[in-house]
Design a protein around this motif. Sequence first.
Motif, mmCIF file in Angstrom:
data_model
loop_
_atom_site.group_PDB
_atom_site.id
_atom_site.type_symbol
_atom_site.label_atom_id
_atom_site.label_comp_id
_atom_site.label_asym_id
_atom_site.label_seq_id
_atom_site.Cartn_x
_atom_site.Cartn_y
_atom_site.Cartn_z
ATOM 1 N N CYS A 87 25.987 4.484 50.900
ATOM 2 C CA CYS A 87 25.491 3.510 49.893
ATOM 3 C C CYS A 87 24.335 2.738 50.126
ATOM 4 O O CYS A 87 24.474 1.891 50.886
ATOM 5 N N CYS A 117 25.049 -0.884 41.616
ATOM 6 C CA CYS A 117 25.318 0.699 41.894
ATOM 7 C C CYS A 117 24.373 1.577 40.864
ATOM 8 O O CYS A 117 24.021 1.274 39.748
ATOM 9 N N CYS A 152 24.459 7.143 42.121
ATOM 10 C CA CYS A 152 23.818 8.411 43.114
ATOM 11 C C CYS A 152 24.881 9.329 43.259
ATOM 12 O O CYS A 152 24.448 10.501 43.383
ATOM 13 N N CYS A 202 28.663 8.556 47.414
ATOM 14 C CA CYS A 202 30.508 8.100 48.054
ATOM 15 C C CYS A 202 31.177 8.980 47.449
ATOM 16 O O CYS A 202 32.384 8.893 48.016
HETATM 17 S S1 SF4 Z 1 27.330 5.886 43.532
HETATM 18 FE FE1 SF4 Z 1 28.372 4.848 45.162
HETATM 19 S S2 SF4 Z 1 27.045 5.402 46.818
HETATM 20 FE FE2 SF4 Z 1 25.757 5.509 45.069
HETATM 21 S S3 SF4 Z 1 25.198 3.540 44.556
HETATM 22 FE FE3 SF4 Z 1 26.814 3.707 43.420
HETATM 23 S S4 SF4 Z 1 28.481 2.938 44.992
HETATM 24 FE FE4 SF4 Z 1 26.593 3.254 46.101
#
Ligand code: SF4
Length: 136
Positions: free
Chosen positions: A94, A115, A118, A121
């Motif tokens: 992240c 967040c 993306c 995670c």
């Molecule tokens: S989707 Fe997951 S990895 Fe991406 S910014 Fe959000 S929490 Fe972080």
Amino acid sequence: MSKKYILKFRPSAVEEPVTYCLIKEYDIRVNILRAEIYPGKSGIMLVELDANSIKLKQAISFLQHKDIEVIPFEKRIHLEIEKCVHCGACTAVCCTSALSILNEKSELVFTPDKCVACGLCVKACPLQLFQLQFEE
Ligand code: SF4
Ligand code: SF4
């Protein structure tokens, strides 16, 4: 204001220099998040457009006149935090620090405001506790 859109190009519109026009003629900041465009075929692009609301409206109208379908797009990540074992694997991928293990109990902390959806995670969690949710 910044908003995300899916742009769907028909074959006739695929080779139009739309990104250039959005920047030069409408003063839009364009962030291409994903693109699959093949010359002579249809294409699809996920973009983030940043400008004031008037410019944004003009830009969307311009795209529609070019026969490009413009679909407002939102996605967000859902985490089943109650099942989390706090292994920390997701924090390593992240890059916005939306996921972190900072508190005294060494527990995962999720900050949705940071967040950017993306999706990195999703694959990182061994328990598959993340889910990307799409809203048009
Ligand atoms: S989707 Fe997951 S990895 Fe991406 S910014 Fe959000 S929490 Fe972080
Ligand atoms: S990878 Fe999954 S189980 Fe591990 S801390 Fe992140 S959400 Fe919890």
